[in-house]
Scaffold this active site. Structure first.
Site, PDB file in Angstrom:
ATOM      1  N   CYS A 112       0.810  -1.225   0.000  1.00  0.00           N
ATOM      2  CA  CYS A 112       0.000   0.000   0.000  1.00  0.00           C
ATOM      3  C   CYS A 112       0.840   1.271   0.000  1.00  0.00           C
ATOM      4  O   CYS A 112       0.351   2.353  -0.317  1.00  0.00           O
ATOM      5  CB  CYS A 112      -0.953  -0.001   1.194  1.00  0.00           C
ATOM      6  SG  CYS A 112      -2.041  -1.429   1.172  1.00  0.00           S
ATOM      7  N   HIS A 251      -3.798   6.893   2.099  1.00  0.00           N
ATOM      8  CA  HIS A 251      -4.120   5.572   1.562  1.00  0.00           C
ATOM      9  C   HIS A 251      -5.530   5.194   2.020  1.00  0.00           C
ATOM     10  O   HIS A 251      -5.914   5.468   3.151  1.00  0.00           O
ATOM     11  CB  HIS A 251      -3.096   4.562   2.076  1.00  0.00           C
ATOM     12  CG  HIS A 251      -3.456   3.147   1.783  1.00  0.00           C
ATOM     13  ND1 HIS A 251      -3.750   2.707   0.508  1.00  0.00           N
ATOM     14  CD2 HIS A 251      -3.591   2.068   2.599  1.00  0.00           C
ATOM     15  CE1 HIS A 251      -4.034   1.421   0.561  1.00  0.00           C
ATOM     16  NE2 HIS A 251      -3.958   1.006   1.821  1.00  0.00           N
ATOM     17  N   ASN A 281      -9.958  -0.882  -1.188  1.00  0.00           N
ATOM     18  CA  ASN A 281      -8.503  -0.728  -1.082  1.00  0.00           C
ATOM     19  C   ASN A 281      -7.852  -1.332  -2.324  1.00  0.00           C
ATOM     20  O   ASN A 281      -7.853  -2.550  -2.506  1.00  0.00           O
ATOM     21  CB  ASN A 281      -8.032  -1.437   0.204  1.00  0.00           C
ATOM     22  CG  ASN A 281      -6.545  -1.284   0.449  1.00  0.00           C
ATOM     23  OD1 ASN A 281      -5.809  -0.816  -0.410  1.00  0.00           O
ATOM     24  ND2 ASN A 281      -6.110  -1.700   1.629  1.00  0.00           N
TER      25      ASN A 281
HETATM   26  O1  UT7 Z   1      -3.769  -1.423   3.662  1.00  0.00           O
HETATM   27  C1  UT7 Z   1      -3.655  -2.270   4.752  1.00  0.00           C
HETATM   28  C2  UT7 Z   1      -4.618  -3.388   4.548  1.00  0.00           C
HETATM   29  N1  UT7 Z   1      -5.529  -3.744   5.560  1.00  0.00           N
HETATM   30  C3  UT7 Z   1      -6.121  -2.918   6.472  1.00  0.00           C
HETATM   31  O2  UT7 Z   1      -5.836  -1.757   6.584  1.00  0.00           O
HETATM   32  C4  UT7 Z   1      -7.137  -3.559   7.377  1.00  0.00           C
HETATM   33  C5  UT7 Z   1      -7.173  -2.928   8.739  1.00  0.00           C
HETATM   34  N2  UT7 Z   1      -8.221  -3.497   9.539  1.00  0.00           N
HETATM   35  C6  UT7 Z   1      -9.512  -3.149   9.388  1.00  0.00           C
HETATM   36  O3  UT7 Z   1      -9.835  -2.333   8.550  1.00  0.00           O
HETATM   37  C7  UT7 Z   1     -10.511  -3.742  10.330  1.00  0.00           C
HETATM   38  O4  UT7 Z   1      -9.856  -4.427  11.372  1.00  0.00           O
HETATM   39  C8  UT7 Z   1     -11.534  -4.696   9.631  1.00  0.00           C
HETATM   40  C9  UT7 Z   1     -12.423  -3.896   8.735  1.00  0.00           C
HETATM   41  C10 UT7 Z   1     -10.778  -5.751   8.839  1.00  0.00           C
HETATM   42  C11 UT7 Z   1     -12.393  -5.374  10.686  1.00  0.00           C
HETATM   43  O5  UT7 Z   1     -13.047  -4.402  11.483  1.00  0.00           O
HETATM   44  P1  UT7 Z   1     -13.089  -4.570  13.051  1.00  0.00           P
HETATM   45  O6  UT7 Z   1     -13.916  -3.469  13.568  1.00  0.00           O
HETATM   46  O7  UT7 Z   1     -11.688  -4.669  13.537  1.00  0.00           O
HETATM   47  O8  UT7 Z   1     -13.876  -5.942  13.214  1.00  0.00           O
HETATM   48  P2  UT7 Z   1     -13.405  -7.264  13.948  1.00  0.00           P
HETATM   49  O9  UT7 Z   1     -12.299  -7.909  13.198  1.00  0.00           O
HETATM   50  O10 UT7 Z   1     -13.192  -6.924  15.392  1.00  0.00           O
HETATM   51  O11 UT7 Z   1     -14.701  -8.131  13.828  1.00  0.00           O
HETATM   52  C12 UT7 Z   1     -15.879  -7.779  14.525  1.00  0.00           C
HETATM   53  C13 UT7 Z   1     -16.923  -8.824  14.186  1.00  0.00           C
HETATM   54  C14 UT7 Z   1     -16.429 -10.261  14.373  1.00  0.00           C
HETATM   55  O12 UT7 Z   1     -17.504 -11.027  14.872  1.00  0.00           O
HETATM   56  P3  UT7 Z   1     -17.610 -11.364  16.459  1.00  0.00           P
HETATM   57  O13 UT7 Z   1     -16.345 -12.093  16.771  1.00  0.00           O
HETATM   58  O14 UT7 Z   1     -17.704 -10.047  17.137  1.00  0.00           O
HETATM   59  O15 UT7 Z   1     -18.827 -12.198  16.507  1.00  0.00           O
HETATM   60  C15 UT7 Z   1     -16.117 -10.706  12.972  1.00  0.00           C
HETATM   61  O16 UT7 Z   1     -16.240 -12.095  12.811  1.00  0.00           O
HETATM   62  O17 UT7 Z   1     -17.303  -8.701  12.803  1.00  0.00           O
HETATM   63  C16 UT7 Z   1     -17.172  -9.982  12.178  1.00  0.00           C
HETATM   64  N3  UT7 Z   1     -16.818  -9.792  10.772  1.00  0.00           N
HETATM   65  C17 UT7 Z   1     -17.712  -9.563   9.813  1.00  0.00           C
HETATM   66  N4  UT7 Z   1     -19.062  -9.494   9.846  1.00  0.00           N
HETATM   67  C18 UT7 Z   1     -19.692  -9.239   8.681  1.00  0.00           C
HETATM   68  C19 UT7 Z   1     -15.577  -9.767  10.221  1.00  0.00           C
HETATM   69  N5  UT7 Z   1     -15.667  -9.534   8.896  1.00  0.00           N
HETATM   70  C20 UT7 Z   1     -16.986  -9.409   8.620  1.00  0.00           C
HETATM   71  C21 UT7 Z   1     -17.710  -9.163   7.440  1.00  0.00           C
HETATM   72  N6  UT7 Z   1     -19.054  -9.076   7.524  1.00  0.00           N
HETATM   73  N7  UT7 Z   1     -17.111  -8.998   6.250  1.00  0.00           N
END
Ligand code: UT7
Length: 326
Positions: A112, A251, A281
């Site tokens: 990125c 980014h 992204n």
């Molecule tokens: O350029 C660098 C590349 N990557 C990034 O920058 C990614 C950086 N990270 C993020 O943007 C965030 O961490 C995410 C968007 C990936 C995730 O957001 P979050 O607020 O950190 O969610 P989480 O991982 O804490 O997940 C919360 C809940 C979980 O369920 P439980 O355990 O609370 O029941 C996940 O299983 O959301 C669930 N979950 C989803 N639900 C619906 C994870 N992905 C999804 C999804 N749809 N696609």
């Protein structure tokens, strides 16, 4: 003498993948994706399209907008983690496609942060006095390394990118840059299979090791801190405050990461470019897409102070200040 950007372009494939489309293939909702990331859709390459095809489109448009002929291009750097092949380089394919018979070049892998690494590298060639121009293209075909069964990752990424031609300038151009890398974070955002560590076998394919894996929470934490720290540092180093910045192009990985970085740097929302809703992204593609869109819309004008910032796999991250114009 500085290196400044004399023309810009971007390209996104026609085909789109909306949150509603994803609802049909994985356990997710439009509401979850929008509120957690800001993404509404992504662009996806067509069946017979690859990274070099998008890059060639960008390169041809850059030439059309510049005063340069293909034969005058001296250096081509393609920043990407999704090249057409391990060898030859995507830069070589673009060089041939556009007829840049006097150019040399290479691919640059910094995920990125790729476009910032590319601008820095290209600028140094020009500032050395030996080169008159460099074509820097940042783009990715992330759909080709997405596991559309893994909702933690596949909702985030899309395909596309953009580019810039760097030329000499006395008044405008790159004022400063701070680029960073910390390989201890490598395991948190990785394509484990397909390289020399784990060559492709039927087993690696069965285990889906050829797809991008990420620890989203860890990356989120490092991205907020990394992007905000390095942006604050470059402002301080140049005796600037958030108020002095005319436009901030970060980014586009997650709208919440962008908001946090802008807030810490004291940059008001109206100066922050956000297009993650449209593209998701695109890895090395997000910054050049946003730059060209800002040029087209008139948001980025000659003399403006532009702040760029990125964070990505590696970990790699950095920021750059540009006085816009040529
Ligand atoms: O350029 C660098 C590349 N990557 C990034 O920058 C990614 C950086 N990270 C993020 O943007 C965030 O961490 C995410 C968007 C990936 C995730 O957001 P979050 O607020 O950190 O969610 P989480 O991982 O804490 O997940 C919360 C809940 C979980 O369920 P439980 O355990 O609370 O029941 C996940 O299983 O959301 C669930 N979950 C989803 N639900 C619906 C994870 N992905 C999804 C999804 N749809 N696609």
């Amino acid at each position: 003498m500085k290196a400044s950007i004399s023309s810009t372009s971007h390209y996104a494939p026609e085909k789109t993948l909306t949150n509603q489309d994803l609802e049909k293939i994985i356990d997710t909702t439009d509401e979850w994706i929008k509120t957690r990331t800001g993404i509404e859709k992504r662009h996806i390459i067509g069946e017979n399209e690859a990274t070099s095809d998008m890059a060639t489109n960008i390169a041809l448009d850059l030439l059309k907008k510049s005063k340069l002929d293909a034969k005058q291009i001296e250096l081509i750097i393609v920043c990407t983690v999704t090249p057409d092949h391990f060898a030859p380089s995507t830069a070589a394919l673009v060089q041939n496609n556009i007829g840049a018979s006097k150019a040399w070049g290479y691919d640059l892998s910094a995920a990125c942060t790729g476009f910032l690494y590319g601008l820095e590298t290209g600028a140094k060639f020009i500032e050395s006095g030996k080169y008159n121009n460099a074509m820097i293209i940042g783009l990715d075909s992330m759909s080709t390394i997405m596991d559309y069964q893994d909702r933690n990752v596949c909702v985030l990424f899309g395909d596309g990118g953009g580019g810039a031609i760097l030329e000499k300038s006395n008044r405008y151009g790159i004022i400063d840059s701070l680029l960073r890398m910390d390989g201890s974070g490598g395991k948190f955002l990785i394509v484990p299979g397909g390289g020399s560590r784990m060559p492709t076998t039927s087993k690696t394919i069965e285990n889906r090791e050829h797809f991008l894996k990420q620890d989203g929470k860890t990356i989120f934490k490092f991205a907020v801190k990394g992007m905000a720290d390095v942006s604050e540092e470059i402002l301080r180093k140049n005796n600037l405050s958030g108020d002095d910045i005319d436009l901030f192009i970060p980014h586009q990985a997650n709208k919440r990461i962008i908001d946090a970085a802008a807030k810490r740097c004291g940059i008001s929302q109206d100066k922050v470019v956000i297009n993650i809703n449209e593209y998701g992204n695109t890895t090395a593609g997000t910054i050049p897409i946003a730059i060209n869109e800002s040029v087209i819309s008139g948001r980025l004008c000659r003399g403006d102070i532009l702040l760029l910032a990125a964070f990505g796999a590696g970990f790699t991250w950095g920021s750059m200040i540009i006085r816009w114009g040529n």
